[in-house]
Scaffold this motif. Structure first.
Motif, PDB file in Angstrom:
ATOM      1  N   TRP A  99      18.622  22.340 -28.090  1.00  0.00           N
ATOM      2  CA  TRP A  99      18.737  21.081 -28.834  1.00  0.00           C
ATOM      3  C   TRP A  99      17.618  20.139 -28.399  1.00  0.00           C
ATOM      4  CZ3 TRP A  99      24.192  18.328 -28.945  1.00  0.00           C
ATOM      5  CH2 TRP A  99      24.153  17.233 -29.804  1.00  0.00           C
TER       6      TRP A  99
ATOM      7  N   ARG B 105      27.588  16.487 -36.204  1.00  0.00           N
ATOM      8  CA  ARG B 105      26.562  16.244 -35.194  1.00  0.00           C
ATOM      9  C   ARG B 105      25.285  15.695 -35.810  1.00  0.00           C
ATOM     10  NH1 ARG B 105      24.073  21.131 -31.697  1.00  0.00           N
ATOM     11  NH2 ARG B 105      22.716  21.287 -33.517  1.00  0.00           N
ATOM     12  N   GLU B 106      24.888  16.200 -36.998  1.00  0.00           N
ATOM     13  CA  GLU B 106      23.642  15.731 -37.589  1.00  0.00           C
ATOM     14  C   GLU B 106      23.713  14.263 -37.980  1.00  0.00           C
ATOM     15  OE1 GLU B 106      25.891  18.089 -40.836  1.00  0.00           O
ATOM     16  OE2 GLU B 106      25.487  18.234 -38.675  1.00  0.00           O
TER      17      GLU B 106
ATOM     18  N   ASP C 291      23.338  12.329 -34.680  1.00  0.00           N
ATOM     19  CA  ASP C 291      21.924  12.365 -34.295  1.00  0.00           C
ATOM     20  C   ASP C 291      21.106  11.378 -35.119  1.00  0.00           C
ATOM     21  OD1 ASP C 291      22.333  14.215 -32.365  1.00  0.00           O
ATOM     22  OD2 ASP C 291      21.229  15.831 -33.322  1.00  0.00           O
TER      23      ASP C 291
ATOM     24  N   GLU D 296      22.210  12.113 -43.627  1.00  0.00           N
ATOM     25  CA  GLU D 296      21.491  11.683 -42.431  1.00  0.00           C
ATOM     26  C   GLU D 296      20.701  10.401 -42.669  1.00  0.00           C
ATOM     27  OE1 GLU D 296      19.396  14.886 -40.374  1.00  0.00           O
ATOM     28  OE2 GLU D 296      20.593  16.312 -41.520  1.00  0.00           O
TER      29      GLU D 296
END
Length: 294
Positions: free
Chosen positions: A112, A212-213, A216, A255
């Motif tokens: 990652w 998770r994206e 982030d 995102e």
């Protein structure tokens, strides 16, 4: 500007000390701290690989599987940007230093971190800017024989003293045919000067509540805004950012929207630090006509 068919691009100069940091604060992410150089690579001949990875961190300092995972992550991210099978850059990635923690670091975490380092290096190459540092002083090495990196020198510190700002709410909701949906609540806590950290993101919302994206992207938006007006891309104020609540929608969240929410949260925290006030309230969270993911 080079056309896409000019790939691979050859770097005019190396990009040094590209740092990648994953904090285990919040208990939902592995710990990983790494620094890599991205250097021009001259292909040896027609059909030769234009990407290479070198791990210079001794095994006594970093388990080999962690270093290998970092390399796999950074090269996979670079290859993902390929055009007709050709990577975007002819580059050698050199892992210069890294830190890990017992029971808090994993190979997946270092992979990652490798992907993050590749994205930061790509931004530096195209924008002609320096990498954003995460630390001004590296944690002590695990072995006394491991040399201090030449770049491990005190750098510029944040220009604004941070203060604790609780419950910064951000709500981006536009229920429409092409709507947007991002709701988040964060705390901004000043990092101690002796911690050596410039920015830390603590993810406290599990992946079953926020992919998770999206987390982030929110982190990227916060970090981008904090560094936007800093010196040499150092954050304006050193914060630990705790994301402790969030909602998303299966159709209207993406995102880009969560990155915008992160930028708005950071701007509100900086306003509170400058003016000494509390975060501005937002309207109550509405019910989405198609229902959010909670």
């Amino acid at each position: 500007m080079p056309r896409v068919r000019d790939y691979p691009l050859r770097l005019k100069q190396p990009v040094r000390d590209v740092q990648a940091f994953l904090s285990s604060a919040g208990g939902l992410r592995p710990y990983a701290l790494a620094s890599a150089d991205f250097e021009p690579l001259v292909p040896e001949g027609e059909g030769s690989d234009v990407l290479a990875f070198v791990n210079e961190v001794p095994a006594a300092e970093l388990p080999p599987e962690f270093g290998a995972a970092f390399g796999e992550g950074v090269l996979a991210e670079l290859r993902a940007w390929s055009f007709n099978g050709v990577p975007p850059y002819a580059v050698r990635v050199r892992l210069r230093d890294a830190r890990w923690r017992e029971d808090e670091s994993t190979a997946a975490g270092f992979a990652w971190a490798g992907r993050r380092a590749a994205r930061e290096a790509g931004h530096c190459i195209h924008e002609g800017v320096l990498p954003r540092p995460y630390v001004t002083r590296w944690p002590s090495a695990r072995t006394t024989t491991h040399p201090v990196p030449e770049y491990d020198v005190p750098g510029p510190r944040p220009s604004v003293p941070g203060r604790t700002v609780r419950d910064v709410h951000v709500r981006l909701v536009t229920p429409a045919a092409c709507g947007v949906f991002a709701i988040a609540t964060t705390d901004f806590e000043p990092l101690p000067a002796d911690s050596g950290l410039l920015f830390e993101f603590a993810a406290e919302v599990p992946e079953d509540r926020l992919p998770r994206e999206f987390a982030d992207a929110f982190e990227h938006g916060v970090h981008h805004t904090l560094c936007a007006s800093g010196t040499r891309r150092v954050p304006t104020a050193a914060f630990r950012v705790r994301l402790h609540d969030a909602k998303w929608h299966q159709v209207d969240s993406n995102e880009v929207v969560f990155a915008k929410a992160g930028r708005r949260a950071a701007a509100e925290a900086l306003r509170c630090c400058a003016e000494g006030g509390a975060p501005r309230p937002v309207d109550p969270w509405p019910a989405h006509p198609r229902g959010p993911r909670v």
